[in-house]
Design an enzyme around this catalytic site. Structure first.
Site, mmCIF file in Angstrom:
data_model
loop_
_atom_site.group_PDB
_atom_site.id
_atom_site.type_symbol
_atom_site.label_atom_id
_atom_site.label_comp_id
_atom_site.label_asym_id
_atom_site.label_seq_id
_atom_site.Cartn_x
_atom_site.Cartn_y
_atom_site.Cartn_z
ATOM 1 N N GLN A 1 -30.857 -5.576 81.700
ATOM 2 C CA GLN A 1 -30.250 -4.431 80.242
ATOM 3 C C GLN A 1 -31.415 -4.709 79.194
ATOM 4 O OE1 GLN A 1 -27.810 -2.168 80.473
ATOM 5 N NE2 GLN A 1 -28.120 -1.365 78.563
ATOM 6 N N LYS B 1 -21.509 0.578 84.284
ATOM 7 C CA LYS B 1 -22.473 0.377 85.826
ATOM 8 C C LYS B 1 -21.306 -0.636 86.922
ATOM 9 C CE LYS B 1 -26.842 1.175 82.669
ATOM 10 N NZ LYS B 1 -27.640 -0.053 82.645
ATOM 11 N N ASP C 1 -34.642 1.307 87.656
ATOM 12 C CA ASP C 1 -34.453 1.584 86.178
ATOM 13 C C ASP C 1 -35.624 2.416 85.808
ATOM 14 O OD1 ASP C 1 -32.151 1.851 84.610
ATOM 15 O OD2 ASP C 1 -32.038 0.261 83.810
#
Ligand code: NDP
Length: 307
Positions: A96, A52, A119
């Site tokens: 994450q 990422k 996200d």
């Protein structure tokens, strides 16, 4: 059979994003900024985060990586989330997953301000998306819709079978496909897809093969190698393989190779379109994270409001 080349489509999206970041910087505006919080040292998570960061740097998005030790207390992570919610220099951030057992993922996700939830995983984002309100979308299902759109594969009136009901993939995927098409934010072209008839399957589903055989489009997100076999797929179906599974293979430098949830060699000849693993859904997921970070930036810096 046509391969759905997620790598190529993601590259095109990244190149457009790079142009728009460069354009804004030349106008004297700042670059978009994403913060990534990683707790502990899970090797798979570290690889995902490294990918990422690399992707962000390629398009000119600034990244702040925040590493917290496995032993941190839940309240310390929640305090970090609140700091990032307030930090005006941060357009979007992600925590994450998975988190260590002693930390509640639900609590952490709930604490993230939906306007920075690039996200698209918080209960607020998902609730808003279900109601057709502006919100960031779960990155993987969003990426799948972008991929279908890039190949002009319609979903309207189609029977789509989604295998998997996780909060990250299966549930939001099903929800997005059954919606009336709507725009969540300017430039969210993928929202034009929807209007499908959706069946969601999971580990307790009976007669999975028979259900799949009635599908025009099958999206498999089960985390089970070769789950979808050729006899479960009708001729001409579109197959999207979300699965990422490590299979031991000494001939690969790392000692394993990545395989999806589809028995690719047997299924592919029956399909009109199919995604490879790797190079299908994975790159699209990261492209959506970048796109949504750029949208969060536009919402703030360019005044496109999410209400
Ligand atoms: P989860 O483990 O959270 O969910 C898996 C789902 O699949 C569950 O709903 C489970 O059912 C269902 N399932 C498992 N086995 C079967 C089976 N034999 N038959 C029918 N249903 C089954 O996984 P995720 O949704 O997080 O991820 C799924 C896969 O996608 C993983 O391989 C993951 O690595 C990959 N992934 C890939 C991404 C990408 O960018 N390409 C992004 C995110 C995930 P039940 O609910 O009953 O347990």
């Amino acid at each position: 059979m046509i391969l759905l080349d997620g790598k190529k489509v993601a590259q095109e999206i990244r190149s457009k994003l790079r142009d728009s970041v460069t354009f804004n910087i030349e106008k004297g505006l700042r670059a978009p900024k994403l913060a990534i919080v990683i707790v502990g040292h899970n090797p798979a998570s570290e690889t995902y985060v490294a990918n990422k960061i690399k992707a962000c740097q390629e398009v000119g998005i600034e990244v702040e990586k925040i590493v917290m030790e496995e032993s941190i207390k839940e309240r310390e992570l929640l305090a970090m989330v609140r700091r990032l919610n307030r930090d005006k220099s941060v357009d979007g951030f992600i925590v994450q997953l998975p988190l260590p057992e002693h930390i509640s993922e639900a609590k952490v996700l709930t604490a993230i301000d939906f306007r920075k939830d690039v996200d698209g995983l918080t209960p607020m984002s998902m609730g808003r998306a279900i109601q057709g309100l502006p919100a960031f979308r779960s990155a993987t299902p969003s990426g799948i819709l972008e991929l279908l759109q890039a190949y002009a594969i319609p979903t309207e009136g189609k029977h789509v079978v989604v295998i998997g009901r996780s909060n990250i993939v299966g549930k939001p995927m099903a929800m997005m496909l059954m919606q009336r098409p709507y725009l969540s934010l300017p430039n969210m072209s993928a929202s034009a897809l929807g209007d499908a008839t959706v069946t969601v399957c999971h580990s307790k589903t009976r007669r999975l093969g028979a259900i799949c055989r009635t599908a025009d489009i099958i999206i498999v997100a089960a985390g089970s190698p070769k789950l979808l076999k050729a006899n479960m797929v009708k001729e001409g179906a579109v197959v999207i393989d979300v699965g990422i599974n490590r299979m031991d293979d000494a001939s690969f430098p790392r000692g394993y190779r990545l395989v999806g949830d589809v028995d690719f060699e047997a299924v592919a000849p029956k399909c009109s379109y199919i995604t490879p693993v790797p190079g299908g859904v994975g790159p699209m997921t990261i492209a959506m994270l970048l796109k949504q970070t750029s949208l969060a930036y536009s919402a703030k810096v360019l005044g496109l409001k999410m209400k």
